[in-house]
Write an enzyme that holds these catalytic residues in place. Structure first.
Site, PDB file in Angstrom:
ATOM      1  N   TYR A  78      10.710  -3.274  -3.608  1.00  0.00           N
ATOM      2  CA  TYR A  78      10.635  -2.716  -2.184  1.00  0.00           C
ATOM      3  C   TYR A  78      11.054  -1.297  -2.145  1.00  0.00           C
ATOM      4  O   TYR A  78      12.326  -1.133  -1.895  1.00  0.00           O
ATOM      5  CB  TYR A  78      11.625  -3.580  -1.295  1.00  0.00           C
ATOM      6  CG  TYR A  78      11.025  -5.016  -0.914  1.00  0.00           C
ATOM      7  CD1 TYR A  78      10.100  -5.462  -1.711  1.00  0.00           C
ATOM      8  CD2 TYR A  78      11.122  -5.333   0.429  1.00  0.00           C
ATOM      9  CE1 TYR A  78       9.730  -6.882  -1.253  1.00  0.00           C
ATOM     10  CE2 TYR A  78      10.904  -6.800   0.707  1.00  0.00           C
ATOM     11  CZ  TYR A  78       9.760  -7.245  -0.135  1.00  0.00           C
ATOM     12  OH  TYR A  78       9.532  -8.621   0.359  1.00  0.00           O
ATOM     13  N   TYR A 191      -0.642 -10.325  -4.311  1.00  0.00           N
ATOM     14  CA  TYR A 191       0.848 -10.869  -4.401  1.00  0.00           C
ATOM     15  C   TYR A 191       1.073 -11.099  -5.736  1.00  0.00           C
ATOM     16  O   TYR A 191       2.048 -10.997  -6.284  1.00  0.00           O
ATOM     17  CB  TYR A 191       0.789 -12.238  -3.597  1.00  0.00           C
ATOM     18  CG  TYR A 191       1.707 -11.797  -2.334  1.00  0.00           C
ATOM     19  CD1 TYR A 191       2.958 -12.184  -2.082  1.00  0.00           C
ATOM     20  CD2 TYR A 191       0.901 -11.123  -1.064  1.00  0.00           C
ATOM     21  CE1 TYR A 191       3.642 -12.102  -0.958  1.00  0.00           C
ATOM     22  CE2 TYR A 191       1.521 -11.078   0.099  1.00  0.00           C
ATOM     23  CZ  TYR A 191       3.111 -11.391   0.165  1.00  0.00           C
ATOM     24  OH  TYR A 191       3.524 -11.139   1.325  1.00  0.00           O
ATOM     25  N   VAL A 240       2.992  -0.933  26.330  1.00  0.00           N
ATOM     26  CA  VAL A 240       1.767  -0.109  26.334  1.00  0.00           C
ATOM     27  C   VAL A 240       0.481  -1.010  26.307  1.00  0.00           C
ATOM     28  O   VAL A 240       0.375  -2.078  25.516  1.00  0.00           O
ATOM     29  CB  VAL A 240       1.941   0.601  24.976  1.00  0.00           C
ATOM     30  CG1 VAL A 240       0.859   1.501  24.858  1.00  0.00           C
ATOM     31  CG2 VAL A 240       2.994   1.436  24.674  1.00  0.00           C
ATOM     32  N   SER A 281       0.933  -8.153  16.208  1.00  0.00           N
ATOM     33  CA  SER A 281       2.171  -8.696  15.574  1.00  0.00           C
ATOM     34  C   SER A 281       2.329 -10.342  15.180  1.00  0.00           C
ATOM     35  O   SER A 281       1.538 -10.939  15.827  1.00  0.00           O
ATOM     36  CB  SER A 281       3.149  -8.679  17.133  1.00  0.00           C
ATOM     37  OG  SER A 281       4.418  -9.364  16.854  1.00  0.00           O
ATOM     38  N   THR A 487       5.691  -8.262   4.224  1.00  0.00           N
ATOM     39  CA  THR A 487       7.054  -7.988   3.738  1.00  0.00           C
ATOM     40  C   THR A 487       7.774  -6.588   4.486  1.00  0.00           C
ATOM     41  O   THR A 487       6.869  -5.989   5.278  1.00  0.00           O
ATOM     42  CB  THR A 487       6.777  -7.384   2.232  1.00  0.00           C
ATOM     43  OG1 THR A 487       5.843  -6.247   2.417  1.00  0.00           O
ATOM     44  CG2 THR A 487       6.167  -8.239   1.236  1.00  0.00           C
TER      45      THR A 487
END
Length: 531
Positions: A78, A191, A240, A281, A487
């Protein structure tokens, strides 16, 4: 003479972030930290009444706590998240950064799961062997060397024979990252490359980095507190709904259509303004149940509709249909359980031989719901009293009928989910004590693994699309070559690329660690595949 940093003149330029998740907060931090951009000209527009997006964690003792998803961080993979958090001050430890705080906590509570897989007899399985046969190994090797553009919309089960999905490896890898056999083979390949260094220790999840609290309390709150003194405008309860573009070729946003607490309004985008959008989302449409009610299955909400609206207007803005029109393939159900005592935790610590916060996911591999649970370090919430205990779990197959409760998981109340879990753990003798204070809140998430659905490369827009003068994308549904969705790093990396590109900042983004080119990692992975 000491070189002075040239301060850019931004005039009255504004930057608008659509969505209040970690990507927008990171983007705002990069603007004030690396671009000297005035904080009061940064606007984060969020539909909910709280920031954090999918990095949620909320509740109290009376109503119970809820975390929709469990997020695992990785120390080596990360890169941009850690770089950012190393410059964000800790709320609890003055003088420390959030990165230092997380590292100190993780070093004091290292992960080493002793009970990764449980069989139908309630026994801990020996999982040192991955369980591969030669066909599995050959298929894996072929997957890793095949270029993405030759794979198209192939699914994981197009690459591997049925045996692969009965291996210890699959049970552990699938539940660690929430992969399904029908998900994208390209994402699975990414991955395998990105986390190749984790493959040899997947049976203990030693490579997982944990935060002191849930990620809202440990990451989102410090980011919010960091941005506040700069005067960043947090525009909550504002949705929005659409963007207007300049006529002709190229991509230039001219207007944003919004609903402010239900009232339509228009924001004009002037020359020099930028618009940075969270398109789609994973937690949109999520619904909570209770001890006595099952959650509902909701449909598309505003973030998907916004993406659909703008993708129809201009080429190069992606194809949301690959992700948001396959709810049966992308949904699963989680649950958060709050106890007023330690009865369940005491039983689990004895059973798993792990103190809470040091174990990994405990997966019931023969469970028809393909259920897993994990006990975090306590307290897991800032406002959680000492006597209260909270844990999280999920089922990857919510449409299957349970083994102990003869109902589909999606139709079950919190009480029935607890009964199913007690059955798999063979804790029936303690059922009355466990249930005495249990408050299990189920959560149905229709799009939780939408980003893993089979796709073409063009289905995700680039962070800054070709021809864009003022628009960028920063969600889990934009395209960053080689990186892995689902992630924190993906969101933060996208935000950094978006900000630096749109602002014309010549600074490097932390590169992806390419473990597949490290000889030791390759050798260790090869040996692991024969364990």
């Amino acid at each position: 003479m000491e070189a002075t940093r040239v301060k850019k003149e931004y005039g009255n330029s504004q930057v608008y972030f659509v969505g209040g998740g970690i990507a927008s907060l990171a983007g705002a931090a990069y603007l004030v930290r690396d671009c000297d951009f005035p904080g009061q000209n940064i606007h984060i527009i969020e539909e909910m009444k709280i920031l954090g997006g999918s990095n949620d964690g909320a509740g109290n003792v009376e109503q119970g706590y809820v975390i929709r998803g469990g997020r695992m961080l990785n120390d080596e993979a990360y890169e941009n998240l850690w770089e950012l958090l190393s410059t964000i001050p800790s709320i609890d430890h003055p003088g420390q950064s959030v990165r230092e705080e997380i590292t100190a906590f993780d070093n004091a509570n290292p992960t080493h799961g002793n009970a990764r897989l449980i069989n139908k007899n309630g026994e801990v399985e020996d999982v040192l062997s991955m369980g591969f046969d030669m066909a599995d190994r050959l298929a894996m090797g072929k997957l890793i060397i095949t270029p993405e553009d030759k794979m198209g919309k192939a699914r994981i089960n197009d690459w591997f024979a049925p045996h692969f999905f009965q291996t210890n490896f699959w049970y552990m890898w699938a539940t660690t990252f929430a992969f399904q056999p029908w998900h994208s083979a390209v994402e699975f390949k990414r991955y395998m490359l990105r986390f190749m260094h984790e493959f040899p220790r997947i049976q203990t999840l030693e490579g997982v980095t944990r935060t002191p609290y849930n990620q809202y309390d440990s990451i989102i709150l410090p980011l919010h507190k960091y941005l506040e003194p700069f005067g960043v405008d947090f525009n909550l309860k504002c949705t929005v709904t659409d963007l207007d573009f300049k006529d002709g070729d190229g991509i230039t946003v001219t207007k944003m259509h919004v609903l402010r607490q239900g009232v339509p309004d228009v924001i004009k985008i002037a020359e020099g303004d930028r618009v940075i959008v969270t398109n789609g989302s994973m937690t949109e449409g999520s619904s909570l149940g209770s001890m006595t009610t099952a959650p509902r299955l909701n449909g598309k909400g505003s973030s998907w509709k916004l993406w659909e609206n703008i993708a129809a207007k201009k080429p190069g803005l992606g194809n949301p249909s690959s992700f948001d029109d396959h709810v049966d393939g992308s949904k699963w159900e989680s649950f958060t359980v709050t106890f007023q005592d330690s009865v369940f935790f005491d039983l689990m610590e004895k059973f798993t031989r792990n103190r809470a916060g040091t174990g990994a996911l405990v997966t019931f591999k023969d469970s028809s719901w393909f259920m897993s649970v994990v006990l975090a370090f306590q307290p897991h919430f800032r406002n959680q009293p000492e006597h209260v205990k909270v844990f999280w779990g999920y089922g990857l197959y919510p449409d299957k009928v349970g083994d102990f409760v003869k109902k589909r998981m999606c139709d079950c109340t919190g009480e029935e989910i607890m009964q199913e879990l007690i059955g798999h753990l063979h804790f029936e003798a303690h059922k009355k004590e466990i249930m005495a204070t249990a408050n299990c809140i189920p959560c149905m998430m229709p799009y939780i693994t939408a980003q893993f659905m089979p796709r073409l490369n063009s289905d995700r827009p680039k962070v800054v699309p070709e021809g864009s003068t003022n628009l960028a994308f920063i969600s889990q549904f934009c395209e960053i070559p080689d990186d892995v969705v689902f992630t924190e790093e993906y969101s933060v990396r996208a935000a950094r690329i978006a900000v630096y590109t749109l602002m014309g900042v010549n600074r490097p983004v932390e590169p992806i660690n390419q473990y597949q080119y490290d000889v030791r990692t390759l050798f260790s992975s090869f040996v692991t595949s024969f364990r």
